[in-house]
Design a protein around this motif. Structure first.
Motif, mmCIF file in Angstrom:
data_model
loop_
_atom_site.group_PDB
_atom_site.id
_atom_site.type_symbol
_atom_site.label_atom_id
_atom_site.label_comp_id
_atom_site.label_asym_id
_atom_site.label_seq_id
_atom_site.Cartn_x
_atom_site.Cartn_y
_atom_site.Cartn_z
ATOM 1 N N THR A 1 18.556 -103.590 73.381
ATOM 2 C CA THR A 1 17.505 -103.813 74.397
ATOM 3 C C THR A 1 16.283 -104.681 73.638
ATOM 4 O O THR A 1 15.662 -103.836 72.741
ATOM 5 C CB THR A 1 16.920 -102.707 74.981
ATOM 6 O OG1 THR A 1 18.323 -102.236 75.740
ATOM 7 C CG2 THR A 1 16.022 -103.150 76.011
ATOM 8 N N LEU A 2 15.725 -105.682 74.114
ATOM 9 C CA LEU A 2 14.500 -106.183 73.559
ATOM 10 C C LEU A 2 13.417 -105.831 74.813
ATOM 11 O O LEU A 2 13.770 -106.298 75.806
ATOM 12 C CB LEU A 2 14.825 -107.604 73.499
ATOM 13 C CG LEU A 2 13.561 -108.496 72.967
ATOM 14 C CD1 LEU A 2 12.893 -108.070 71.738
ATOM 15 C CD2 LEU A 2 13.754 -110.057 72.872
ATOM 16 N N ARG A 3 12.302 -105.364 74.337
ATOM 17 C CA ARG A 3 11.303 -105.122 75.194
ATOM 18 C C ARG A 3 10.182 -106.147 75.017
ATOM 19 O O ARG A 3 9.490 -105.878 74.150
ATOM 20 C CB ARG A 3 10.843 -103.583 75.125
ATOM 21 C CG ARG A 3 11.885 -102.722 75.467
ATOM 22 C CD ARG A 3 11.423 -101.270 75.714
ATOM 23 N NE ARG A 3 12.481 -100.241 75.858
ATOM 24 C CZ ARG A 3 13.054 -100.270 76.989
ATOM 25 N NH1 ARG A 3 12.749 -101.072 78.118
ATOM 26 N NH2 ARG A 3 14.134 -99.532 77.131
ATOM 27 N N ILE A 4 9.842 -107.036 75.957
ATOM 28 C CA ILE A 4 8.935 -107.880 76.174
ATOM 29 C C ILE A 4 7.817 -107.810 77.105
ATOM 30 O O ILE A 4 8.255 -106.856 78.085
ATOM 31 C CB ILE A 4 9.446 -109.208 75.802
ATOM 32 C CG1 ILE A 4 10.328 -109.524 77.018
ATOM 33 C CG2 ILE A 4 10.069 -109.401 74.535
ATOM 34 C CD1 ILE A 4 11.087 -110.868 76.974
ATOM 35 N N GLU A 5 6.994 -108.927 77.326
ATOM 36 C CA GLU A 5 6.176 -108.854 78.695
ATOM 37 C C GLU A 5 6.208 -110.221 78.866
ATOM 38 O O GLU A 5 6.217 -111.188 78.172
ATOM 39 C CB GLU A 5 4.657 -108.385 78.189
ATOM 40 C CG GLU A 5 4.449 -106.848 77.770
ATOM 41 C CD GLU A 5 3.180 -106.686 77.342
ATOM 42 O OE1 GLU A 5 2.352 -107.388 76.385
ATOM 43 O OE2 GLU A 5 2.653 -105.660 77.957
ATOM 44 N N VAL A 6 6.082 -110.371 80.288
ATOM 45 C CA VAL A 6 5.824 -111.840 81.022
ATOM 46 C C VAL A 6 4.333 -111.743 81.566
ATOM 47 O O VAL A 6 3.894 -111.059 82.262
ATOM 48 C CB VAL A 6 6.913 -111.733 81.970
ATOM 49 C CG1 VAL A 6 7.104 -113.196 82.680
ATOM 50 C CG2 VAL A 6 8.512 -111.529 81.663
ATOM 51 N N ARG A 7 3.762 -112.934 81.149
ATOM 52 C CA ARG A 7 2.347 -113.492 81.693
ATOM 53 C C ARG A 7 2.583 -114.496 82.656
ATOM 54 O O ARG A 7 2.877 -115.470 82.058
ATOM 55 C CB ARG A 7 1.529 -113.453 80.650
ATOM 56 C CG ARG A 7 0.078 -114.017 81.176
ATOM 57 C CD ARG A 7 -0.899 -113.983 80.056
ATOM 58 N NE ARG A 7 -0.558 -114.539 78.829
ATOM 59 C CZ ARG A 7 -1.235 -114.164 77.722
ATOM 60 N NH1 ARG A 7 -2.271 -113.620 77.471
ATOM 61 N NH2 ARG A 7 -0.532 -114.474 76.317
#
Length: 139
Positions: free
Chosen positions: A88-94
C-alpha cells in the motif's frame, strides 16, 4: 434512474516538462439524481470503478487488482491509500479545481462531463500533476 452509458476517460499526468496522456472508453451505467450523479463501469483488468459526483466533491473508487478511493474537493487535500499486491502506497490528493456538467434528463442520448485538476503529494510535496476529463453519454 439508472441508464446504460458510454464513458470516455482522458487523463494527462506528469511533472514538469514530462507528461503522458491516456484515453479509455467503457460501457457502464449512469444514475442522475438531485444530489448528483453516479457512474459505474468495469475495466478489462478487471477492475470495478465507481465515480460519484456532486457540486461539492467527486469520489473515485477502484476495486480489483488495485484498490483505491480518491476524494476530490475544491481547494482541499485528502489522504489516499493505493493498494496493490505489492503493498500500500499512502499519498495525498490536492484538488485544484473541478467542474461537472450533468446530462439533460429529458433528452435521450445526451452527454455530460466531469473535468478535474489535481496533484498527488508524497510527504506534503507535490510529485505529479493531473488533468482528468470524463465524458459520459446515455445509450
Amino acid at each position: 434512474m439508472k441508464q446504460a452509458a458510454r464513458i470516455t476517460l482522458r487523463s494527462r499526468f506528469g511533472w514538469g516538462e514530462e507528461h503522458e496522456e491516456t484515453m479509455e472508453q467503457h460501457t457502464g451505467n449512469l444514475s442522475v439524481s438531485e444530489r448528483g450523479l453516479l457512474l459505474r463501469y468495469r475495466t478489462d483488468e478487471p477492475c470495478d470503478v465507481l465515480i460519484s459526483a456532486t457540486d461539492e466533491r467527486i469520489t473515485i473508487r477502484r476495486e480489483g487488482a488495485v484498490r483505491s478511493s480518491m476524494v476530490l474537493c475544491k481547494g482541499c487535500t485528502h489522504p489516499m491509500a493505493y493498494t496493490t499486491a505489492m503493498g500500500t502506497l499512502r499519498i495525498e490528493v490536492r484538488t485544484l479545481d473541478f467542474a461537472i456538467s450533468r446530462p439533460e434528463t429529458d433528452a435521450p442520448q445526451t452527454a455530460g462531463e466531469i473535468t478535474a485538476r489535481y496533484e498527488l503529494l508524497n510527504d506534503g510535496e507535490a510529485v505529479s500533476s493531473h488533468r482528468l476529463h470524463i465524458i459520459f453519454e446515455t445509450l
